[in-house]
Design an enzyme around this catalytic site. Structure first.
Site, PDB file in Angstrom:
ATOM      1  N   ASP A 221       9.797   6.875  -6.014  1.00  0.00           N
ATOM      2  CA  ASP A 221       8.698   5.920  -6.213  1.00  0.00           C
ATOM      3  C   ASP A 221       8.548   5.648  -7.709  1.00  0.00           C
ATOM      4  OD1 ASP A 221       6.599   4.245  -5.679  1.00  0.00           O
ATOM      5  OD2 ASP A 221       5.251   5.767  -4.862  1.00  0.00           O
ATOM      6  N   GLU A 222       7.976   4.520  -8.060  1.00  0.00           N
ATOM      7  CA  GLU A 222       7.720   4.174  -9.470  1.00  0.00           C
ATOM      8  C   GLU A 222       8.996   4.301 -10.311  1.00  0.00           C
ATOM      9  OE1 GLU A 222       4.762   3.090 -10.303  1.00  0.00           O
ATOM     10  OE2 GLU A 222       3.255   4.059  -9.028  1.00  0.00           O
ATOM     11  N   GLN A 252       5.293  -3.157 -13.853  1.00  0.00           N
ATOM     12  CA  GLN A 252       4.419  -1.996 -14.040  1.00  0.00           C
ATOM     13  C   GLN A 252       5.092  -0.892 -14.847  1.00  0.00           C
ATOM     14  OE1 GLN A 252       1.656  -0.961 -10.740  1.00  0.00           O
ATOM     15  NE2 GLN A 252       3.003  -2.251  -9.518  1.00  0.00           N
ATOM     16  N   ARG A 608      -5.373  -2.596  -9.747  1.00  0.00           N
ATOM     17  CA  ARG A 608      -5.968  -1.448  -9.045  1.00  0.00           C
ATOM     18  C   ARG A 608      -7.165  -1.890  -8.212  1.00  0.00           C
ATOM     19  NH1 ARG A 608      -2.033   0.616  -8.489  1.00  0.00           N
ATOM     20  NH2 ARG A 608      -1.185  -1.178  -9.550  1.00  0.00           N
TER      21      ARG A 608
HETATM   22  P1  ATP Z   1       1.496  -0.078  -6.537  1.00  0.00           P
HETATM   23  O1  ATP Z   1       2.501  -1.040  -7.120  1.00  0.00           O
HETATM   24  O2  ATP Z   1       0.173  -0.257  -7.149  1.00  0.00           O
HETATM   25  O3  ATP Z   1       2.012   1.322  -6.522  1.00  0.00           O
HETATM   26  P2  ATP Z   1       2.298  -0.323  -3.793  1.00  0.00           P
HETATM   27  O4  ATP Z   1       3.245  -1.461  -3.734  1.00  0.00           O
HETATM   28  O5  ATP Z   1       2.859   1.037  -3.774  1.00  0.00           O
HETATM   29  O6  ATP Z   1       1.306  -0.532  -5.007  1.00  0.00           O
HETATM   30  P3  ATP Z   1       0.700   0.593  -1.609  1.00  0.00           P
HETATM   31  O7  ATP Z   1      -0.170   1.490  -2.393  1.00  0.00           O
HETATM   32  O8  ATP Z   1       1.761   1.176  -0.769  1.00  0.00           O
HETATM   33  O9  ATP Z   1       1.311  -0.521  -2.574  1.00  0.00           O
HETATM   34  O10 ATP Z   1      -0.167  -0.361  -0.694  1.00  0.00           O
HETATM   35  C1  ATP Z   1      -1.306  -1.050  -1.213  1.00  0.00           C
HETATM   36  C2  ATP Z   1      -2.386  -1.119  -0.171  1.00  0.00           C
HETATM   37  O11 ATP Z   1      -2.034  -2.019   0.864  1.00  0.00           O
HETATM   38  C3  ATP Z   1      -2.638   0.207   0.507  1.00  0.00           C
HETATM   39  O12 ATP Z   1      -4.007   0.331   0.762  1.00  0.00           O
HETATM   40  C4  ATP Z   1      -1.849   0.090   1.786  1.00  0.00           C
HETATM   41  O13 ATP Z   1      -2.359   0.919   2.792  1.00  0.00           O
HETATM   42  C5  ATP Z   1      -2.040  -1.374   2.127  1.00  0.00           C
HETATM   43  N1  ATP Z   1      -0.935  -1.951   2.925  1.00  0.00           N
HETATM   44  C6  ATP Z   1       0.356  -2.006   2.583  1.00  0.00           C
HETATM   45  N2  ATP Z   1       1.096  -2.617   3.526  1.00  0.00           N
HETATM   46  C7  ATP Z   1       0.245  -2.967   4.516  1.00  0.00           C
HETATM   47  C8  ATP Z   1       0.388  -3.642   5.789  1.00  0.00           C
HETATM   48  N3  ATP Z   1       1.567  -4.087   6.215  1.00  0.00           N
HETATM   49  N4  ATP Z   1      -0.721  -3.814   6.504  1.00  0.00           N
HETATM   50  C9  ATP Z   1      -1.929  -3.394   6.080  1.00  0.00           C
HETATM   51  N5  ATP Z   1      -2.137  -2.749   4.907  1.00  0.00           N
HETATM   52  C10 ATP Z   1      -1.062  -2.534   4.120  1.00  0.00           C
HETATM   53 MG    MG Z   2       2.759   2.605  -5.183  1.00  0.00          MG
END
Ligand code: ATP
Ligand code: MG
Length: 718
Positions: A221-222, A252, A608
């Site tokens: 991740d990241e 990011q 965020r």
């Molecule tokens: P970041 O770049 O900030 O790390 P990320 O891409 O890892 O973000 P997540 O933290 O995995 O994103 O998801 C962001 C939010 O959206 C979370 O609350 C997650 O539960 C919700 N989410 C992601 N995909 C779906 C989906 N298909 N349906 C509903 N909610 C979702």
């Molecule tokens: Mg993330």
């Protein structure tokens, strides 16, 4: 086939594609809040449940211990089975684990201790002093940066060519001696954890083959924030049959200043030819917040480029508050948090983000006054506090008396008459005889070569530690911690030197430390690796100190730097101190390339926020003993005006704030009110007191109006 439909529920098509991808390497390159972390978690569950991968074959790397434990929890709840066999952790955590398992092959004592960056600094400073170099010419902080950067590049002292440059030559010599001191005391710093592991795998074909066969699934991740050493490690860990699953977002990448290389994303594409999946739907933020963040990051020209959209609600405008000074900024933010709580929402839904740790103090004070529970994430964490480190230094000595860093830290804490001269003498003698300070002290005591006073004092210290070490055989970890605090008289030491408040706080922390050792449960892995509870407790403490991680997260407003907010989300977010010179940071304005990194940090901060986002700046600010008059951050002016609501009090804040103190029912600045004719609006200015006060309100539909409070018949709304 098992029922796996729940693994794919609540995933969109692109997410599903990534989760179920067959035999290819995969890169998920996508913007904030698009579900990257979610996909990674589902991918682990998918591999185990559908591809029947053994949990032992999975290695998942995240950025913080907190993220790792969350990830483990989410996998468990998806699979409904315990996942103790899974390797999920930070790079540091995982390297620590490998080095424990193969300590002797890595040339380490299996009970090695981790040196956090504060201890590293002290040891480097001591080395510089020992070499009788000028600390002005070789500032320890700078030398520390030099050593860590070399290690991050995989470079040992012998590899550094100084080209006859005497300065470089000296730096290399400090590096060499520092490293020798670490080896003597079985200490491993953070960068060393990674470098040692890399060398272990690189130079030991059997180990390398073993792990390459074992880890069929490597997930990261990241990824945009990995450094060269970490990427090299990933390459060593992946065999020809392993699948790499990497998620990240170039927008990011915020750790360039610490050696992270966003170019690794491109290297990964070149080296592994992964299938690339792009996620474009954001599930986190309102349309307004997302659009505002997209527009800010648009100002960077070094982007890989991607689209991000949401079908979520439009939401409220981004609110920008211009405060007179930093006190008013804090007061404004606390007021909005109070509104949030009054409307029945939870404090843990609130994130207050800032650029530099020093900004937290004001918010802490204001939150304390308002009696709102909060946690600071970052800054001085529990395991970094002086009293905790003092007590732990004794524990480290009991564990391993050869630990020179611990020895130096407490040989004269509490003061027992061992002066700097005695210590310098010991250092010199230890170095000359290539002994630890502990062994050297015992020799010197036995041979009677120390003058009387110093001998007595040192004797007291050595007896104290030796006595504790002996008692360790009779009692457990909690018991020995208790005795350490009792017998070293640390608490009396702080009481004698400090105000009663501070000493009180230190005592509470030490009590908390005893409780932590009493309740400590060693992980199965540590036990399997043959670590004693004491050794694994000390390791945990050092890893957590390094990470700047918060303790518990229940029901508290979260205060943290923008850097530590990465990967997290909050319904209500404040970004404070949006001033040129503070954010973007002064250094970044002067250094090319750093400015886009600051802008990415702004993007991280804004993304965020789920529901509401406030940005604030102060016209004057006291920071580090100086008063600064900053212009608003360029990132504020990069916001699209149509999405922004300005909340600007007049300069006569003292009048404006007075009504609040007299509590005569006047609304606060920035609060939302409803007027029978003009509708809903936000209070911009309050002048005067009582019914005669004049209030300026920016009505959502009717625009800005001045009203007299006594006649306006305003209702407060949430
Ligand atoms: P970041 O770049 O900030 O790390 P990320 O891409 O890892 O973000 P997540 O933290 O995995 O994103 O998801 C962001 C939010 O959206 C979370 O609350 C997650 O539960 C919700 N989410 C992601 N995909 C779906 C989906 N298909 N349906 C509903 N909610 C979702
Ligand atoms: Mg993330």
């Amino acid at each position: 086939m098992d029922d796996v439909s729940h693994l794919l529920d609540e995933l969109n098509d692109a997410q599903r594609e990534a989760v179920t991808m067959g035999s290819n390497h995969c890169l998920v390159l996508a913007g904030a809040g698009s579900g990257k972390t979610r996909v990674l978690v589902h991918r682990i569950a998918w591999a185990i449940q559908v591809q029947h991968a053994s949990p032992l074959s999975i290695l998942a790397v995240t950025f913080t211990n907190k993220a790792a434990s969350e990830m483990r929890g989410r996998v468990e709840s998806l699979l409904q089975i315990p996942t103790s066999g899974l390797w999920i952790g930070t790079f540091h955590g995982i390297c620590n684990r490998m080095l424990r398992l193969h300590a002797s092959e890595a040339g380490l004592n299996p009970t090695f201790q981790i040196l956090d960056s504060d201890d590293q600094f002290r040891l480097i400073r001591r080395t510089i002093r020992e070499m009788q170099l000028d600390e002005g010419e070789f500032p320890p902080r700078q030398v520390q940066g030099f050593i860590n950067a070399r290690k991050d590049d995989g470079v040992r002292p012998d590899h550094i060519e100084h080209h006859g440059n005497p300065l470089t030559e000296q730096m290399v010599e400090i590096y060499r001696r520092y490293q020798a001191a670490c080896e003597r005391s079985s200490l491993v710093d953070f960068a060393e954890l990674l470098l040692r592991t890399l060398e272990l795998l690189r130079d030991n074909p059997t180990r390398q083959a073993h792990y390459q066969q074992r880890f069929a699934h490597v997930m990261i991740d990241e990824f945009q924030d990995t450094n060269s050493l970490q990427y090299a490690l990933v390459r060593l860990l992946c065999g020809s049959d392993s699948q790499l699953f990497v998620v990240g977002d170039d927008d990011q990448s915020i750790y360039g200043w610490r050696g992270a290389k966003v170019e690794n994303v491109q290297h990964f594409v070149d080296d592994y030819k992964p299938q690339v999946v792009r996620l474009e739907q954001n599930y986190r933020s309102t349309a307004t917040i997302l659009e505002a963040a997209n527009r800010v990051i648009d100002h960077n020209d070094d982007r890989m480029g991607k689209n991000l959209w949401t079908d979520g609600e439009q939401g409220d405008p981004v609110r920008v508050f211009s405060a007179y000074n930093e006190d008013e900024e804090a007061e404004f933010i606390i007021g909005r948090i109070q509104d949030w709580l009054d409307s029945g929402r939870n404090p843990s839904e609130v994130g207050v983000l800032y650029r530099s740790n020093a900004q937290s103090r004001l918010f802490e004070q204001a939150l304390l006054r308002a009696d709102i529970p909060y946690r600071v994430y970052g800054g001085l964490r529990f395991f970094e506090r002086a009293e905790i480190k003092d007590a732990l230094a004794y524990l480290r000595l009991v564990h391993n008396p050869l630990d020179d860093a611990a020895f130096e830290r407490v040989v004269n804490v509490p003061a027992r008459g061992i002066g700097e001269r005695t210590v310098a003498h010991l250092r010199e003698a230890a170095r000359a005889s290539n002994q630890s300070l502990w062994d050297c002290s015992r020799h010197q005591l036995a041979s009677g070569s120390l003058p009387g006073r110093a001998r007595n004092a040192l004797g007291v210290f050595v007896d104290l530690v030796a006595g504790l070490k002996q008692q360790h055989d009779e009692t457990d970890l909690g018991g020995i911690m208790h005795r350490i605090i009792e017998q070293t008289e640390l608490i009396q030491h702080y009481r004698a030197r400090e105000t009663s408040d501070r000493a009180e706080a230190r005592q509470e922390n030490l009590d908390e430390l005893i409780r932590a050792t009493e309740n400590y449960e060693q992980s199965i892995e540590d036990e399997q690796a043959g670590l004693s509870p004491m050794a694994s407790f000390l390791t945990q403490a050092a890893l957590e100190a390094g990470e700047h991680q918060g303790e518990k997260w229940q029901d508290c407003v979260q205060l943290m730097t923008l850097h530590s907010a990465k990967g997290l989300e909050f319904p209500l977010v404040f970004m404070a101190g949006m001033e040129e010179g503070l954010f973007p940071h002064q250094k970044s304005v002067e250094e090319p390339g750093r400015l886009s990194e600051e802008r990415r940090l702004a993007y991280v901060g804004m993304t965020r926020a789920m529901e509401l986002l406030f940005l604030s700046y102060a016209e004057s600010r006291r920071l580090h003993g100086q008063t600064l008059f900053g212009r608003p951050s360029r990132f504020v002016s990069e916001l699209p005006p149509a999405l922004v609501e300005d909340i600007r009090p007049r300069l006569q804040v003292s009048t404006a704030r007075a009504p609040r103190q007299t509590n005569d029912g006047l609304p606060n600045l920035g609060s939302r009110v409803r007027h029978a004719k003009f509708g809903d609006g936000t209070v911009l200015t309050v002048e005067g007191q009582g019914d005669n006060a004049r209030i300026q309100i920016n009505f959502d539909d009717a625009g800005s109006k001045w009203l007299v409070f006594g006649y306006a018949a305003l209702d407060r709304i949430a």
